[in-house]
Design a protein around this motif. Structure first.
Motif, PDB file in Angstrom:
ATOM      1  N   PHE A  19      17.690 -11.446  -0.076  1.00 60.79           N
ATOM      2  CA  PHE A  19      16.384 -11.041  -0.744  1.00 60.79           C
ATOM      3  C   PHE A  19      15.778 -10.138   0.413  1.00 60.79           C
ATOM      4  N   ASP A  20      15.780 -11.025   1.838  1.00 58.07           N
ATOM      5  CA  ASP A  20      15.011 -10.227   2.691  1.00 58.07           C
ATOM      6  C   ASP A  20      15.993  -9.381   3.558  1.00 58.07           C
ATOM      7  N   THR A  21      17.406  -9.233   3.377  1.00 58.21           N
ATOM      8  CA  THR A  21      18.345  -8.452   3.863  1.00 58.21           C
ATOM      9  C   THR A  21      18.782  -9.153   5.210  1.00 58.21           C
ATOM     10  N   ASP A  22      18.220 -10.047   5.678  1.00 52.87           N
ATOM     11  CA  ASP A  22      18.543 -10.721   7.092  1.00 52.87           C
ATOM     12  C   ASP A  22      19.778 -11.509   6.985  1.00 52.87           C
ATOM     13  N   GLU A  23      20.254 -11.877   5.939  1.00 54.30           N
ATOM     14  CA  GLU A  23      21.255 -12.774   5.910  1.00 54.30           C
ATOM     15  C   GLU A  23      22.710 -11.788   5.069  1.00 54.30           C
ATOM     16  N   ILE A  24      23.764 -11.975   5.673  1.00 60.13           N
ATOM     17  CA  ILE A  24      24.799 -11.279   4.772  1.00 60.13           C
ATOM     18  C   ILE A  24      26.081 -12.296   5.053  1.00 60.13           C
ATOM     19  N   ILE A  25      26.779 -12.276   3.678  1.00 56.96           N
ATOM     20  CA  ILE A  25      28.072 -12.876   3.742  1.00 56.96           C
ATOM     21  C   ILE A  25      28.915 -11.780   3.192  1.00 56.96           C
ATOM     22  N   ASP A  26      30.128 -11.647   4.056  1.00 58.41           N
ATOM     23  CA  ASP A  26      31.211 -10.479   3.567  1.00 58.41           C
ATOM     24  C   ASP A  26      32.532 -11.424   3.415  1.00 58.41           C
ATOM     25  N   PHE A  27      33.397 -10.894   2.332  1.00 53.73           N
ATOM     26  CA  PHE A  27      34.437 -11.089   2.036  1.00 53.73           C
ATOM     27  C   PHE A  27      35.398 -10.029   2.238  1.00 53.73           C
ATOM     28  N   ASN A  28      36.296  -9.665   3.318  1.00 51.10           N
ATOM     29  CA  ASN A  28      37.133  -8.850   3.517  1.00 51.10           C
ATOM     30  C   ASN A  28      38.319  -9.047   2.957  1.00 51.10           C
ATOM     31  N   GLY A  29      39.118  -7.833   2.685  1.00 56.67           N
ATOM     32  CA  GLY A  29      40.184  -7.609   1.821  1.00 56.67           C
ATOM     33  C   GLY A  29      40.487  -6.883   0.648  1.00 56.67           C
ATOM     34  N   ASN A  30      41.224  -7.064  -0.282  1.00 53.32           N
ATOM     35  CA  ASN A  30      41.467  -6.312  -1.469  1.00 53.32           C
ATOM     36  C   ASN A  30      41.386  -7.254  -2.618  1.00 53.32           C
ATOM     37  N   SER A  31      40.627  -6.842  -3.614  1.00 53.88           N
ATOM     38  CA  SER A  31      40.489  -7.636  -4.787  1.00 53.88           C
ATOM     39  C   SER A  31      41.961  -7.917  -5.557  1.00 53.88           C
ATOM     40  N   LYS A  32      41.813  -8.764  -5.846  1.00 49.83           N
ATOM     41  CA  LYS A  32      43.182  -9.112  -7.010  1.00 49.83           C
ATOM     42  C   LYS A  32      43.081 -10.328  -7.908  1.00 49.83           C
ATOM     43  N   GLU A  33      43.618  -9.864  -9.032  1.00 47.15           N
ATOM     44  CA  GLU A  33      43.576 -10.491 -10.408  1.00 47.15           C
ATOM     45  C   GLU A  33      44.241 -12.117 -10.112  1.00 47.15           C
ATOM     46  N   ILE A  34      43.878 -13.151 -10.560  1.00 46.94           N
ATOM     47  CA  ILE A  34      44.697 -14.220 -10.374  1.00 46.94           C
ATOM     48  C   ILE A  34      44.813 -14.860 -11.984  1.00 46.94           C
ATOM     49  N   SER A  35      45.809 -15.455 -12.587  1.00 44.05           N
ATOM     50  CA  SER A  35      45.840 -16.051 -13.741  1.00 44.05           C
ATOM     51  C   SER A  35      44.993 -17.342 -13.908  1.00 44.05           C
ATOM     52  N   LEU A  36      44.593 -17.735 -15.277  1.00 48.81           N
ATOM     53  CA  LEU A  36      43.945 -18.873 -15.225  1.00 48.81           C
ATOM     54  C   LEU A  36      44.527 -20.021 -14.843  1.00 48.81           C
ATOM     55  N   ASN A  37      45.605 -20.223 -14.912  1.00 47.56           N
ATOM     56  CA  ASN A  37      46.394 -21.418 -14.199  1.00 47.56           C
ATOM     57  C   ASN A  37      46.197 -21.554 -12.867  1.00 47.56           C
ATOM     58  N   GLN A  38      46.477 -20.446 -12.103  1.00 46.68           N
ATOM     59  CA  GLN A  38      46.151 -20.269 -10.737  1.00 46.68           C
ATOM     60  C   GLN A  38      44.847 -20.552 -10.290  1.00 46.68           C
ATOM     61  N   PHE A  39      43.873 -20.317 -11.005  1.00 49.19           N
ATOM     62  CA  PHE A  39      42.524 -20.725 -10.678  1.00 49.19           C
ATOM     63  C   PHE A  39      42.209 -22.087 -11.003  1.00 49.19           C
ATOM     64  N   LEU A  40      42.851 -22.657 -12.165  1.00 48.02           N
ATOM     65  CA  LEU A  40      42.483 -24.000 -12.349  1.00 48.02           C
ATOM     66  C   LEU A  40      43.421 -24.904 -11.348  1.00 48.02           C
ATOM     67  N   ASP A  41      44.365 -24.301 -10.801  1.00 45.59           N
ATOM     68  CA  ASP A  41      45.244 -25.252  -9.503  1.00 45.59           C
ATOM     69  C   ASP A  41      44.244 -25.366  -8.605  1.00 45.59           C
ATOM     70  N   ASN A  42      42.996 -24.502  -8.260  1.00 42.73           N
ATOM     71  CA  ASN A  42      42.310 -24.714  -7.116  1.00 42.73           C
ATOM     72  C   ASN A  42      40.806 -25.425  -7.482  1.00 42.73           C
ATOM     73  N   THR A  43      40.987 -25.931  -8.711  1.00 45.92           N
ATOM     74  CA  THR A  43      39.765 -26.982  -8.873  1.00 45.92           C
ATOM     75  C   THR A  43      39.193 -27.325  -7.688  1.00 45.92           C
ATOM     76  N   THR A  44      37.654 -27.359  -7.541  1.00 49.41           N
ATOM     77  CA  THR A  44      36.661 -27.628  -6.759  1.00 49.41           C
ATOM     78  C   THR A  44      35.757 -28.400  -7.464  1.00 49.41           C
ATOM     79  N   ASP A  45      35.126 -29.643  -6.705  1.00 53.98           N
ATOM     80  CA  ASP A  45      34.085 -30.462  -7.221  1.00 53.98           C
ATOM     81  C   ASP A  45      33.055 -30.211  -6.145  1.00 53.98           C
ATOM     82  N   SER A  46      31.831 -30.612  -6.483  1.00 54.94           N
ATOM     83  CA  SER A  46      30.640 -30.589  -5.516  1.00 54.94           C
ATOM     84  C   SER A  46      30.947 -31.743  -4.323  1.00 54.94           C
ATOM     85  N   ASP A  47      31.731 -32.884  -4.732  1.00 50.59           N
ATOM     86  CA  ASP A  47      31.616 -33.772  -3.664  1.00 50.59           C
ATOM     87  C   ASP A  47      32.486 -33.414  -2.695  1.00 50.59           C
TER      88      ASP A  47
END
Length: 323
Positions: free
Chosen positions: A29-57
């Motif tokens: 909001f204050d423009t003082d903090e920036i996080i960049d993700f460098n690279g090219n965007s690419k599509e992944i399948s639902l199964n590929q996404f689910l293969d990387n299941t992540t939990d809060s713990d």
């Protein structure tokens, strides 16, 4: 790690970090903090996404010594804000709060939560990232700007006023949206001789709706970042006049907004898009912080403003998936 989905799309995208190109940028909001993700965007399948299941713990950071703002304290503060708005003849001042959800006995399935948000908000930009010890997720449809590299067309919108989808607009919401519309139009006039403006219409978003007006202009490529810097923060997330309201926010809010009410820049070969980061939450190993806010006007009711923030918190809260 980042995953995102464009409005009205079924594609889940991620970033191939083999390139140095800046594909996705999160600006606070204050423009003082920036996080960049460098690279090219690419599509992944639902199964590929689910293969990387992540939990809060699995997250590395914990929320420590956090004290949530009580309803009584919030109501007292909002009454002070209303008095401040009247004294300074402001059209509105946007004040945020954070709602806490403890995860002492539960853990959030972040992967499924992302999918729930995609399903619940088809017209939203939905994202989920973990980087530098931070984890954020959000889903919101306000476009700060969209530039077409081929046609040089720039689009943006005025989005303000919030009520449940089944209710009718009142004077308060209509008056809240007017200054946002005027503010954007006046900025665009400095960069283009002709500003296309739509009628104001309803913009539903899950259990709530907003008032929306669209703008379209032709501009020079080198002016895109200039316009974005002038538009952000818009009256919809700050108030007007901008600098005065930013100082007032720092006085009334006792917490940093971080990426809440900041913006997300997504660039491809064809377009540069900027999304306002609202309806969002910050995730920790032991807790979730939901960031919400509301436009306070002279006609505001502290009790109704509390109810509105609770309603907005539900946008993410009701879509959390627990294991």
């Amino acid at each position: 790690m980042i995953y995102f989905r464009y409005p009205f799309s079924d594609q889940i995208l991620t970033i191939d970090e083999a390139s140095a190109q800046k594909a996705v940028r999160f600006v606070s909001f204050d423009t003082d903090e920036i996080i960049d993700f460098n690279g090219n965007s690419k599509e992944i399948s639902l199964n590929q996404f689910l293969d990387n299941t992540t939990d809060s713990d699995s997250l590395s950071s914990e929320l420590i010594d956090f004290k949530e703002e009580k309803e009584t304290d919030y109501l007292t503060k909002i009454q002070q804000v209303i008095d401040f708005v009247k004294e300074n003849n402001l059209s509105k001042l946007v004040i945020s709060r954070r709602k806490l959800l403890n995860l002492e006995r539960d853990k959030v399935n972040l992967t499924q939560t992302f999918l729930h948000l995609c399903e619940a908000y088809p017209n939203a930009f939905v994202y989920f990232f973990i980087k530098d010890g931070k984890c954020w997720m959000g889903a919101f449809s306000e476009v700060l700007g969209k530039f077409n590299k081929k046609t040089s067309e720039f689009e943006t919108m005025s989005l303000a006023g919030t009520i449940p989808v089944h209710e009718d607009w009142t004077h308060k919401e209509i008056e809240e949206q007017h200054p946002v519309t005027d503010y954007i139009k006046n900025i665009l006039k400095d960069y283009s001789g002709e500003v296309g403006q739509s009628e104001t219409y309803d913009h539903p978003s899950g259990n709530i709706k907003h008032l929306r007006t669209d703008f379209k202009v032709k501009i020079n490529r080198q002016d895109v970042e200039k316009i974005i810097s002038e538009l952000h923060p818009t009256p919809a997330v700050c108030g007007f006049p901008k600098e005065f309201c930013q100082k007032a926010i720092a006085e009334f809010e006792d917490h940093p907004r971080s990426f809440y009410a900041g913006y997300i820049k997504v660039e491809t070969d064809e377009t540069i898009q900027y999304f306002v980061n609202l309806r969002c939450a910050e995730f920790f190993q032991n807790a979730v912080l939901l960031y919400v806010g509301g436009g306070i006007t002279a006609d505001s009711s502290p009790e109704k403003e509390w109810q509105e923030t609770e309603l907005k918190a539900g946008a993410v809260l009701k879509n959390l998936s627990f294991n």
